[in-house]
Design an enzyme around this catalytic site. Sequence first.
Site, short mmCIF file in Angstrom:
data_model
loop_
_atom_site.label_atom_id
_atom_site.label_comp_id
_atom_site.label_asym_id
_atom_site.label_seq_id
_atom_site.Cartn_x
_atom_site.Cartn_y
_atom_site.Cartn_z
CE LYS A 98 -52.41 -18.44 83.48
NZ LYS A 98 -52.49 -17.03 83.14
CG ASN A 99 -52.02 -15.22 79.77
OD1 ASN A 99 -52.51 -15.88 80.69
ND2 ASN A 99 -50.96 -14.45 79.93
CB CYS B 256 -52.41 -10.83 92.28
SG CYS B 256 -51.36 -12.06 91.58
NE ARG C 242 -52.42 -9.17 87.90
CZ ARG C 242 -52.41 -10.38 87.36
NH1 ARG C 242 -52.20 -11.42 88.13
NH2 ARG C 242 -52.59 -10.56 86.09
CG ASP D 249 -46.81 -13.28 81.95
OD1 ASP D 249 -46.89 -12.64 83.01
OD2 ASP D 249 -47.81 -13.59 81.28
NE ARG E 65 -53.08 -19.52 88.57
CZ ARG E 65 -52.42 -18.38 88.43
NH1 ARG E 65 -51.50 -18.03 89.31
NH2 ARG E 65 -52.66 -17.56 87.43
C1 UD1 Z 1 -52.42 -10.16 81.57
C2 UD1 Z 1 -51.93 -11.58 81.61
C3 UD1 Z 1 -50.69 -11.67 82.48
C4 UD1 Z 1 -49.64 -10.69 81.99
C5 UD1 Z 1 -50.21 -9.29 81.86
C6 UD1 Z 1 -49.26 -8.29 81.22
C7 UD1 Z 1 -53.93 -12.95 81.39
C8 UD1 Z 1 -54.87 -13.90 82.04
N1 UD1 Z 1 -52.98 -12.43 82.18
O1 UD1 Z 1 -52.76 -9.78 82.90
O2 UD1 Z 1 -50.19 -13.01 82.39
O3 UD1 Z 1 -48.58 -10.67 82.94
O4 UD1 Z 1 -51.40 -9.32 81.04
O5 UD1 Z 1 -48.83 -8.73 79.98
O6 UD1 Z 1 -54.01 -12.70 80.20
N2 UD1 Z 1 -53.67 -2.05 85.57
C9 UD1 Z 1 -54.28 -0.99 86.23
N3 UD1 Z 1 -55.64 -0.92 86.20
C10 UD1 Z 1 -56.42 -1.84 85.55
C11 UD1 Z 1 -55.78 -2.90 84.89
C12 UD1 Z 1 -54.41 -2.98 84.91
O7 UD1 Z 1 -53.62 -0.16 86.83
O8 UD1 Z 1 -57.66 -1.70 85.58
C13 UD1 Z 1 -52.21 -2.16 85.62
C14 UD1 Z 1 -51.76 -3.41 86.36
O9 UD1 Z 1 -51.72 -3.21 87.75
C15 UD1 Z 1 -50.39 -3.65 85.79
C16 UD1 Z 1 -50.56 -3.20 84.33
O10 UD1 Z 1 -51.71 -2.35 84.30
O11 UD1 Z 1 -49.46 -2.83 86.41
C17 UD1 Z 1 -50.74 -4.34 83.34
O12 UD1 Z 1 -51.87 -5.10 83.66
P1 UD1 Z 1 -52.73 -5.85 82.56
O13 UD1 Z 1 -52.14 -5.62 81.21
O14 UD1 Z 1 -54.15 -5.46 82.77
O15 UD1 Z 1 -52.52 -7.35 82.97
P2 UD1 Z 1 -53.63 -8.45 83.16
O16 UD1 Z 1 -54.67 -8.35 82.13
O17 UD1 Z 1 -54.04 -8.49 84.60
#
Ligand code: UD1
Length: 427
Positions: free
Chosen positions: A22-23, A116, A121, A305, A397
Amino acid sequence: MSVLNIRGRQKLEGFLSVQGSKNGALPLMAAALLHEGTTILHNIPHILDVHFMIQILEALGCICTFEGGTLAIDASVLQGAQLPREQVGRMRSSIFLIGPLLGRCQEAVTYQPGGCSIGERPIDLHLWGLRQMNVDITEEEGTICLSTGGLTGKEMTLAFPSVGATENILMAAVKANGTTVIKNAAREPEIVQLCLCLNRMGAKIQGIGSKTLRIDGVTALHDSEWTNQGDRIAAATYLAAVAACGGEAVLHGIEASQLYSVLSVLSLSGCEVFCGTSSVCIRSLEPLRRVPYIRTSPFPGFPTDMQSPILALFSVVPGETVIEETIFENRFQVVGELGKMGAQIETDGTRARICGVRMLHGACVRARDLRGGAALVVAGLAAHGTTRIEDCSHIQRGYEDLEKRLVRLGADIRLEEETQTQSANRA
Ligand code: UD1
């Protein structure tokens, strides 16, 4: 509303083919926007998030054909760079379409994705990185408008190795003028695959798999085909289910090296694990042992995850296990539902202390998020009696044919699509 009914305590045995990631699939689909032509993606799972992403691509003007597991995306002509509000609200990962849209159209309009259920996030790192590359960003009443007079390569260091921010910046950089260097980039296998696929499309990315990615901008990409990798989280969920129920299963279509941290925990708990070329075999015969402490962290650490499904597993392993969640601040929601099944778990901020019980019992529970829902499936399979999991659309999902795959392993699990009237009567 869809509902899963599980009669637990069946041993799981047999062969299982792991779905496409998925990811992995979602950013590959976003990357197709960068190319004024056709990208063909194989091994794409039939899950709700993929269907939502197809709807967004079609709203932007792409022609998508999805047959079997093969998705052809013809992005020759785009009708605009404004993402459809409804779908953006439904799927958080729509955020990483803005990088490719900027690369393709020099503009993008999207909406602040709502908080979320697993945490706030924020998207500050995505926007910060794009600003470094000469993107103007304005935000008014939740609408985010991005535009650039020309994307410019830049050297930058991410404050945190965010998966989504790395993907967004990387995709914007593919067609930028000059060279972009992303330091402290995420190294998840889905990022590695995205880079390799982009290079197949004609991008110039170096440092793949390391913390520093170097992207030399190109002016055009070309038609290409790519086979999406297996889903390491879905695979790990099935491994946790076999561990919890006892039995022996061989999973095909997954790189064991991507599962190292999860396999280590399962081995420590007493499961026997054998790794082959793109397959993993698990044998869970003896009573399992507790693993005192598990901590989530970015790849190659233990994946956030898998935190909920592993919480469910250790609920039925006698002794105390502590799980520390370091990535998302609100990812213990499933604890209350597991409690209805007899699990003894206390949470304190970022830590969950599990006091494993001999047996869970079936109950009526509700899936509140994707991986929490998967955890309830693991718990239901291991529990005595019948478990009813409501709101399974969260699970759908991300998991393709979850119940069919588990039935093949010998589970007693049935999906029931509840009509609106039935749902209203029950309420
Ligand atoms: C992706 C995965 C999700 C997984 C996560 C961490 C997809 C579609 N989703 O989510 O399944 O759980 O990686 O492995 O691939 N953060 C900030 N600012 C930002 C972006 C992130 O503070 O602009 C923080 C988030 O709140 C969180 C951490 O960084 O605490 C990790 O987030 P991130 O690695 O960005 O996860 P996703 O890309 O949302």
